[in-house]
Motif scaffolding. Sequence first.
Motif, PDB file in Angstrom:
ATOM      1  N   ALA A  34      -2.323   9.575   0.827  1.00 48.93           N
ATOM      2  CA  ALA A  34      -3.535  10.092  -0.174  1.00 48.93           C
ATOM      3  C   ALA A  34      -2.802  10.814  -1.210  1.00 48.93           C
ATOM      4  O   ALA A  34      -2.124  11.758  -1.306  1.00 48.93           O
ATOM      5  CB  ALA A  34      -4.180  10.957   0.718  1.00 48.93           C
ATOM      6  N   VAL A  35      -3.212  10.411  -2.421  1.00 47.97           N
ATOM      7  CA  VAL A  35      -2.646  10.779  -3.477  1.00 47.97           C
ATOM      8  C   VAL A  35      -3.969  11.583  -4.411  1.00 47.97           C
ATOM      9  O   VAL A  35      -4.970  10.861  -4.723  1.00 47.97           O
ATOM     10  CB  VAL A  35      -2.087   9.950  -4.654  1.00 47.97           C
ATOM     11  N   ARG A  36      -4.081  12.944  -4.303  1.00 50.33           N
ATOM     12  CA  ARG A  36      -5.275  13.616  -5.000  1.00 50.33           C
ATOM     13  C   ARG A  36      -4.881  14.165  -6.032  1.00 50.33           C
ATOM     14  O   ARG A  36      -4.401  13.215  -7.030  1.00 50.33           O
ATOM     15  CB  ARG A  36      -5.486  14.698  -3.787  1.00 50.33           C
ATOM     16  N   THR A  37      -5.093  15.241  -6.375  1.00 51.93           N
ATOM     17  CA  THR A  37      -5.107  15.775  -7.810  1.00 51.93           C
ATOM     18  C   THR A  37      -4.174  16.971  -7.684  1.00 51.93           C
ATOM     19  O   THR A  37      -4.198  17.942  -7.390  1.00 51.93           O
ATOM     20  CB  THR A  37      -6.662  16.435  -8.178  1.00 51.93           C
ATOM     21  N   ILE A  43       4.250  12.754  -7.212  1.00 52.73           N
ATOM     22  CA  ILE A  43       4.323  12.631  -5.760  1.00 52.73           C
ATOM     23  C   ILE A  43       4.889  13.633  -4.940  1.00 52.73           C
ATOM     24  O   ILE A  43       4.732  13.966  -3.831  1.00 52.73           O
ATOM     25  CB  ILE A  43       4.478  11.230  -5.348  1.00 52.73           C
ATOM     26  N   ALA A  44       6.222  14.064  -5.677  1.00 49.87           N
ATOM     27  CA  ALA A  44       6.970  15.160  -5.050  1.00 49.87           C
ATOM     28  C   ALA A  44       6.425  16.419  -4.668  1.00 49.87           C
ATOM     29  O   ALA A  44       6.620  17.284  -4.082  1.00 49.87           O
ATOM     30  CB  ALA A  44       8.312  15.327  -5.830  1.00 49.87           C
ATOM     31  N   ASP A  45       5.091  16.680  -5.349  1.00 48.75           N
ATOM     32  CA  ASP A  45       4.373  18.072  -5.319  1.00 48.75           C
ATOM     33  C   ASP A  45       3.688  17.835  -4.177  1.00 48.75           C
ATOM     34  O   ASP A  45       2.660  18.937  -3.839  1.00 48.75           O
ATOM     35  CB  ASP A  45       3.693  18.223  -6.397  1.00 48.75           C
ATOM     36  N   SER A  69      16.082   5.808  -1.392  1.00 46.69           N
ATOM     37  CA  SER A  69      16.257   7.166  -1.377  1.00 46.69           C
ATOM     38  C   SER A  69      14.903   7.906  -1.944  1.00 46.69           C
ATOM     39  O   SER A  69      13.989   7.142  -2.222  1.00 46.69           O
ATOM     40  CB  SER A  69      17.074   7.783  -2.546  1.00 46.69           C
ATOM     41  N   GLN A  70      14.572   9.087  -1.579  1.00 48.94           N
ATOM     42  CA  GLN A  70      13.263   9.974  -1.865  1.00 48.94           C
ATOM     43  C   GLN A  70      13.034   9.714  -3.256  1.00 48.94           C
ATOM     44  O   GLN A  70      12.065   9.566  -3.704  1.00 48.94           O
ATOM     45  CB  GLN A  70      13.302  11.081  -1.324  1.00 48.94           C
ATOM     46  N   GLY A  71      14.129   9.982  -3.987  1.00 47.91           N
ATOM     47  CA  GLY A  71      13.843   9.802  -5.497  1.00 47.91           C
ATOM     48  C   GLY A  71      13.458   8.469  -5.880  1.00 47.91           C
ATOM     49  O   GLY A  71      12.679   8.716  -7.100  1.00 47.91           O
ATOM     50  N   ASP A  75      10.050   8.115  -8.147  1.00 47.63           N
ATOM     51  CA  ASP A  75      10.075   7.198  -9.489  1.00 47.63           C
ATOM     52  C   ASP A  75       9.106   6.160  -9.691  1.00 47.63           C
ATOM     53  O   ASP A  75       8.289   6.103 -10.459  1.00 47.63           O
ATOM     54  CB  ASP A  75      11.467   6.962  -9.805  1.00 47.63           C
ATOM     55  N   GLU A  76       9.203   5.329  -8.542  1.00 55.69           N
ATOM     56  CA  GLU A  76       8.337   4.003  -8.321  1.00 55.69           C
ATOM     57  C   GLU A  76       6.836   4.395  -8.269  1.00 55.69           C
ATOM     58  O   GLU A  76       5.999   3.848  -8.943  1.00 55.69           O
ATOM     59  CB  GLU A  76       8.681   3.160  -7.346  1.00 55.69           C
ATOM     60  N   ILE A  77       6.634   5.462  -7.237  1.00 51.03           N
ATOM     61  CA  ILE A  77       5.049   5.751  -7.368  1.00 51.03           C
ATOM     62  C   ILE A  77       4.469   6.298  -8.668  1.00 51.03           C
ATOM     63  O   ILE A  77       3.554   6.172  -9.065  1.00 51.03           O
ATOM     64  CB  ILE A  77       4.962   6.740  -6.348  1.00 51.03           C
ATOM     65  N   ARG A  78       5.402   7.078  -9.301  1.00 49.34           N
ATOM     66  CA  ARG A  78       4.988   7.544 -10.709  1.00 49.34           C
ATOM     67  C   ARG A  78       4.761   6.510 -11.586  1.00 49.34           C
ATOM     68  O   ARG A  78       3.847   6.397 -12.354  1.00 49.34           O
ATOM     69  CB  ARG A  78       6.036   8.422 -11.047  1.00 49.34           C
TER      70      ARG A  78
END
Length: 281
Positions: A34-37, A43-45, A69-71, A75-78
């Motif tokens: 779930a990507v909110r505001t 996404i890391a936040d 990797s998590q990083g 990066d890909e989600i951003r």
Amino acid sequence: MSTCLAFVDGAPASKLSLLDRGLHYGDGLFETIAVRTVPHRNIADYPLWGNHYQRLLQGCERLGIPCPSQGLLEDEIRSFFSHFSLPLPSIIKLILTRGSAGRGYSPRDNTSTRILIGYPWPNYPKCFWTEGITVTISDIYLSRNPYLAGIKHLNRLEQVMAASRMGAFDEALMCDMNGDVIEGTRTNLFAVINNELQTPLLNEVGIKGVMRSFILSLCKHEGIPVKENAIRQDELIRASEIFVCNGVLGIWPVKQVLSTPLRVGPTTLRLANLIKEKIVC
């Protein structure tokens, strides 16, 4: 989002190999995020992102699939959000398969394929949060398998079958072959039984949901006693409070199990309010 918005291995794509093992064998894992505001769509936040990645990592270790990797995933989600200019909130489905190979169950290559798909935010009735939902108990049973328990692998036929048979109810609870209640088709389960908050033990069956993990940590932090143990159907029917949860919807109180009515109780309300303070649901 009338068309499929997707990345494959970090780039926009609308096709996937017909030889992908996720398609042939369900050989892979997925996370529904779930990507909110939050600022900068980072996404890391997100409070639950760490829980998502840890479950993905555990699943990869269990199945022997190389885990990005998590990083890299962050990066890909951003990049995904930037490329498609997705509105907030939105749903991101992250799928990780063992990649493409020839015929046969035995893996041949130590590879993986990363898939991101964007979905619009679900339009659930607001009363699900305030008044609660109705649940049935499914006649489709969950298989016990400690090697697959806890992780979110791609094999979801039991949930598909249970969801297709729940009729007018809002959710279906699923049991194992021992008659213990395990989870919903898309949710984890908590119940107040004999004045004690309980949730099913998931060491041999079920999915350890990210919201379930968050609630267990929240209970520890807030000094709310909670027990992980087996819950039988007759115990559940006698519960004074029941709620279900997942990373998208947060907490839904249960107002009715089969024909038995329930009230939205103080433990459910307290946890729901605490989650709202930390995660907008």
